[in-house]
Design a protein around this motif. Structure first.
Motif, mmCIF file in Angstrom:
data_model
loop_
_atom_site.group_PDB
_atom_site.id
_atom_site.type_symbol
_atom_site.label_atom_id
_atom_site.label_comp_id
_atom_site.label_asym_id
_atom_site.label_seq_id
_atom_site.Cartn_x
_atom_site.Cartn_y
_atom_site.Cartn_z
ATOM 1 N N THR A 277 1.109 -1.273 0.247
ATOM 2 C CA THR A 277 0.319 -0.210 -0.125
ATOM 3 C C THR A 277 0.973 1.352 -0.100
ATOM 4 O OG1 THR A 277 -1.616 -1.272 1.135
ATOM 5 C CG2 THR A 277 -2.323 1.599 1.059
ATOM 6 N N ALA A 278 0.720 2.208 -1.178
ATOM 7 C CA ALA A 278 1.039 3.369 -1.172
ATOM 8 C C ALA A 278 0.708 4.529 -0.277
ATOM 9 C CB ALA A 278 1.291 3.615 -2.297
ATOM 10 N N ILE A 279 0.962 5.349 0.377
ATOM 11 C CA ILE A 279 0.595 6.320 1.251
ATOM 12 C C ILE A 279 1.072 7.424 0.423
ATOM 13 C CG2 ILE A 279 0.060 7.365 3.211
ATOM 14 C CD1 ILE A 279 0.485 4.786 4.626
ATOM 15 N N ILE A 280 0.262 8.103 -0.366
ATOM 16 C CA ILE A 280 0.172 9.023 -1.374
ATOM 17 C C ILE A 280 -0.531 10.299 -1.405
ATOM 18 C CG2 ILE A 280 1.644 7.461 -2.634
ATOM 19 C CD1 ILE A 280 -0.440 8.075 -4.300
ATOM 20 N N PRO A 281 0.262 11.667 -1.723
ATOM 21 C CA PRO A 281 -0.755 12.326 -1.295
ATOM 22 C C PRO A 281 -1.937 12.895 -3.060
ATOM 23 C CG PRO A 281 0.894 13.226 -2.591
ATOM 24 C CD PRO A 281 1.406 11.774 -1.640
ATOM 25 N N SER A 282 -3.001 13.468 -2.671
ATOM 26 C CA SER A 282 -3.847 13.297 -4.499
ATOM 27 C C SER A 282 -2.739 14.588 -5.708
ATOM 28 C CB SER A 282 -5.156 13.968 -4.152
ATOM 29 O OG SER A 282 -5.676 14.708 -5.099
ATOM 30 N N LYS A 283 -3.672 14.190 -6.367
ATOM 31 C CA LYS A 283 -2.876 15.187 -7.664
ATOM 32 C C LYS A 283 -3.592 16.038 -7.658
ATOM 33 C CE LYS A 283 0.604 11.636 -10.128
ATOM 34 N NZ LYS A 283 0.118 10.863 -11.202
ATOM 35 N N LEU A 284 -5.424 15.466 -7.504
ATOM 36 C CA LEU A 284 -6.079 16.898 -8.144
ATOM 37 C C LEU A 284 -6.048 17.972 -7.102
ATOM 38 C CD1 LEU A 284 -8.499 14.181 -10.594
ATOM 39 C CD2 LEU A 284 -6.858 15.621 -11.370
#
Length: 299
Positions: A277-284
Motif C-alpha cells: 500500500t502506497a500512502i500518497i498525496p492527491s494529484k487533483l
C-alpha cells in the motif's frame, strides 16, 4: 451517445465551485462564487452561465449524507437539508442530475485523472476541518456511506461533532487540533502559543510553531498523526488497497503529521498488506470533487 461535457459542482460551506468538465476529466471552464448567501440562486445562476447543448448532465458533490436526491445531513450547510436538488435542477435544465457525498465523489475524480487513475483499489481520505473519505474498489466507486472519519480510534473518547465518542475526526482533524491547542493554552501548558488566549488557533498557526520547535505544537501534530495512522491501518486491513490517497489542507504538514501516521500504520496494519500500500498525496487537490461530480453523469 453521451455528450462531450458535463457540469461538476462542488458545494462547500464557504464557496460554490462550478465547472465544465470533459469526459476525460479535464476542466475547460469554471466559476467560483460564495455559498454564504442565497445558495440556490447562486447555484442556478452559475450553472446557467456554463450550460449549453453540449452538456451531458449535472453532478453535485456536497459535504454530508445524501440519498442520491436530497442532502439528509450537512453540518456546514444545514439550510439545504431535504431540498430536492435533483428534481429542482432536472426541471430547470432538462438534463440528468446526480448528487453525491463530496469525499466519495473526490475519490471518483481521483480515479479518473488523478493519483488513482492506474489503480484498481484505493482509499481516499480528505483531511481538513473534518475527515471524510471514499473507496474505489476494483475500479468502481463503492456505494457506501463513506463516513471514514467516524471509525472509532479511542473507544469512549473525545466527543465528536457527529455525537459519537472516540471518532477519528475528533482526534486527527483540523478542528480537533485547534480544540486540543486551546484546551492546553487554557491549562497554562508550556508553549509559545499563549498569546492566542481565548481566540481560535488554526492548524496553520500550530504548524508554524511546531517548525519553530514548540513542544506542545509538535505534540499536537504527532498525536493527531498517531490517530490518523490507526485509521489508515484499519482501512488497509479492510480493503487491502493499492494506495491510501490523502488530500486536504492538513497534508501541508506532511513532515510531522502524515509521517507520524505512516509510521503508526506500518506497525498497526498487517505487514503484508501495508507493504503493498502506497500512502500518497492527491494529484487533483481541490479539483477532485468537481471532476468526480461531473463523472457521476457517466456512471
Amino acid at each position: 451517445m453521451s455528450k462531450p461535457f458535463s457540469i461538476g459542482v462542488d458545494l462547500g460551506g464557504t464557496n460554490l465551485r462550478v465547472a465544465v468538465v470533459s469526459r476525460e476529466g479535464e476542466i475547460v471552464d469554471r466559476i467560483t462564487v460564495s455559498s454564504t448567501g442565497n445558495v440556490i440562486e447562486s447555484l442556478i445562476g452559475a450553472i446557467e452561465r456554463l450550460f449549453s447543448d453540449k452538456i451531458n448532465g449535472i453532478g453535485l458533490a456536497v459535504a454530508g449524507l445524501t440519498d442520491g436526491k436530497k442532502i439528509l445531513s450537512s453540518p456546514n450547510l444545514p439550510i439545504l437539508k431535504e431540498i430536492d436538488f435533483v428534481g429542482m435542477l432536472q426541471s430547470r435544465f432538462n438534463t440528468p442530475v446526480y448528487l453525491g457525498n463530496d469525499a466519495s465523489v473526490a475519490a471518483l475524480g481521483e480515479s479518473i485523472s488523478g493519483a488513482g487513475k492506474d489503480m484498481n483499489t484505493f482509499v481516499m481520505l480528505t483531511l481538513g476541518t473534518g475527515i471524510g473519505g471514499g473507496v474505489v474498489y476494483n475500479r468502481r466507486l463503492l456505494n457506501i456511506a463513506g463516513e471514514l472519519g467516524h471509525v472509532i480510534v479511542e473507544p469512549g473518547g473525545r466527543l465528536c461533532g457527529c455525537g459519537g465518542k472516540g471518532c477519528l475526526e475528533a482526534y486527527a482533524s483540523a478542528r480537533a487540533m485547534s480544540t486540543v491547542a486551546m484546551e492546553a493554552i487554557e491549562l497554562k501548558r508550556d508553549t509559545m502559543m499563549t498569546q492566542y488566549g481565548s481566540r481560535d488557533i488554526m492548524p496553520a498557526d500550530i504548524y508554524k510553531y511546531a517548525l519553530e520547535g514548540d513542544p506542545l505544537a509538535i505534540e499536537i501534530f504527532k498525536t493527531a498523526g498517531f490517530y490518523l495512522g490507526i485509521g489508515i491501518a484499519n482501512y488497509i486491513n479492510i480493503f487491502g488497497p493499492d494506495a491510501i490517497i490523502l488530500m486536504g489542507g492538513l497534508i501541508g504538514a506532511w513532515d510531522i503529521y502524515v509521517k507520524k501516521a505512516i509510521k503508526t500504520a506500518a506497525t498497526a496494519a498487517f505487514k503484508e498488506l501495508y507493504a503493498k500500500t502506497a500512502i500518497i498525496p492527491s494529484k487533483l487537490g481541490g479539483d477532485a470533487g468537481i471532476i468526480g461530480a461531473a463523472e457521476l453523469t457517466y456512471c
